[in-house]
Design an enzyme around this catalytic site. Structure first.
Site, short mmCIF file in Angstrom:
data_model
loop_
_atom_site.label_atom_id
_atom_site.label_comp_id
_atom_site.label_asym_id
_atom_site.label_seq_id
_atom_site.Cartn_x
_atom_site.Cartn_y
_atom_site.Cartn_z
N ASN A 158 0.88 -1.18 0.00
CA ASN A 158 0.00 0.00 0.00
C ASN A 158 0.91 1.22 0.00
OD1 ASN A 158 -1.78 2.06 0.46
ND2 ASN A 158 -2.33 1.43 2.54
N LYS A 197 0.15 4.23 -0.21
CA LYS A 197 -0.48 5.42 0.40
C LYS A 197 -0.25 6.63 -0.52
CE LYS A 197 0.00 3.12 4.81
NZ LYS A 197 0.15 3.17 6.25
N HIS A 235 -9.32 1.17 4.76
CA HIS A 235 -8.06 1.32 5.50
C HIS A 235 -8.28 2.23 6.71
CE1 HIS A 235 -3.94 2.44 6.49
NE2 HIS A 235 -3.60 1.33 5.87
N GLU A 255 -6.63 4.56 7.89
CA GLU A 255 -6.40 6.00 7.65
C GLU A 255 -7.63 6.64 7.02
OE1 GLU A 255 -2.73 5.49 5.52
OE2 GLU A 255 -1.78 4.85 7.38
N GLU A 295 -5.12 -4.92 10.36
CA GLU A 295 -4.10 -3.92 10.63
C GLU A 295 -4.39 -3.23 11.96
OE1 GLU A 295 -2.10 -2.64 6.65
OE2 GLU A 295 -3.71 -1.26 7.14
N GLY A 344 2.85 2.19 10.83
CA GLY A 344 3.82 3.27 10.70
C GLY A 344 4.51 3.65 12.00
N SER A 355 3.78 -2.23 10.27
CA SER A 355 5.22 -2.36 10.47
C SER A 355 5.76 -3.74 10.11
CB SER A 355 5.61 -1.98 11.90
OG SER A 355 5.25 -0.63 12.17
#
Ligand code: 13P
Length: 258
Positions: free
Chosen positions: A10, A12, A96, A98, A168, A174, A214
């Protein structure tokens, strides 16, 4: 039958078209001949065309990072499933964290996107995951159950089998804090149990569940060696061809040790 490993990058909001093309050109020889895993890269919308062109004839598949549920119309800034299909896109990431956190994505909108994507023939990677606060207050399973139930509402068993679930944990994205293989496995076994309750044990056994957060070359083998971890959804480590290729190789090693 063993579930095939799926490793997806991904990207992003990273990589211009030129940068994306360069990454794929570098990745191609590094993963040439790899058949034990589905390899997917998910660039930003404007980079899709260059990446699809560069990936042609290779074993690298291309995905988008979002899709709107309507076919067309007054939805400024949105992209439809048919537009993605026409561009040559095969996969799409939906829900996702985010998007949930910054762009108001809910289980209901995730569900609408999943339905539209499936109807257009796209392969869905549907993301679920708990926040640190939810994990610390022992709500992980309840949160994941609700996300699965909401996101998959009205999806048939036959369609569900083709969906990839990406687990996730928000606190691992991250941050450099990977869930340990044992924690990820325990949680993903819980996800599979929920899928069995929603559909059947057989259907749940066929659904691939990725880990994301990660994941890197040096922890991929241990993670994918776990029974219910069928691959990864990778952020940072997918932005360099070398680290992504190494991660793919190590993930396959993990799967082969099962
Ligand atoms: P990182 O691998 O950078 O933690 O990102 C994970 C992720 O969000 C993939 O979708």
């Amino acid at each position: 039958m063993a579930r095939k490993v799926i490793i997806a990058g991904n990207w992003k909001m990273n990589k211009t078209a030129a940068e994306g093309k360069a990454l794929v050109e570098e990745l191609k020889p590094l993963v040439a001949g790899v058949t034990a895993a589905d390899i997917v890269v998910c660039p930003p919308f404007t980079t899709l065309g260059a990446v699809i062109e560069a990936a042609k004839g290779s074993n690298i598949k291309v995905g988008a990072q979002n899709v709107h549920w309507e076919k067309s119309g007054a939805f400024t800034g949105e992209i439809s499933a048919d537009m993605l299909v026409e561009a040559g896109v095969e996969y799409v990431i939906i829900g996702h964290s985010e998007r949930r956190q910054y762009f108001g994505e809910t289980d209901e909108t995730v569900n609408k996107r999943v339905k539209a994507a499936i109807a257009a023939g796209l392969k869905v990677i549907m993301c679920v995951g708990e926040t640190l606060e939810e994990r610390e207050s022992n709500k992980t399973q309840a949160v994941l159950d609700a996300q699965l139930e909401g996101g998959l509402a009205g999806i048939s068993a036959a369609d569900a089998e083709g969906i990839v679930i990406a687990y996730e944990p928000v606190w691992a994205i991250g941050t450099g804090k990977t869930a340990t293989p044992d924690v990820a496995e325990e949680t993903q076994a819980g996800i599979r149990a929920k899928l069995a309750a929603l559909y059947s044990k057989e259907v749940a056994e066929n659904i691939r569940i990725q880990y994301g957060g990660s994941m890197k070359a040096d922890n991929a083998e241990a993670l994918v060696s776990k029974k219910d971890i069928d691959g990864g959804l990778i952020g940072g480590a997918a932005l360099k061809a070398g680290s992504f290729a190494e991660l793919i190789a190590n993930g396959i090693k993990g799967a082969q040790s099962k």
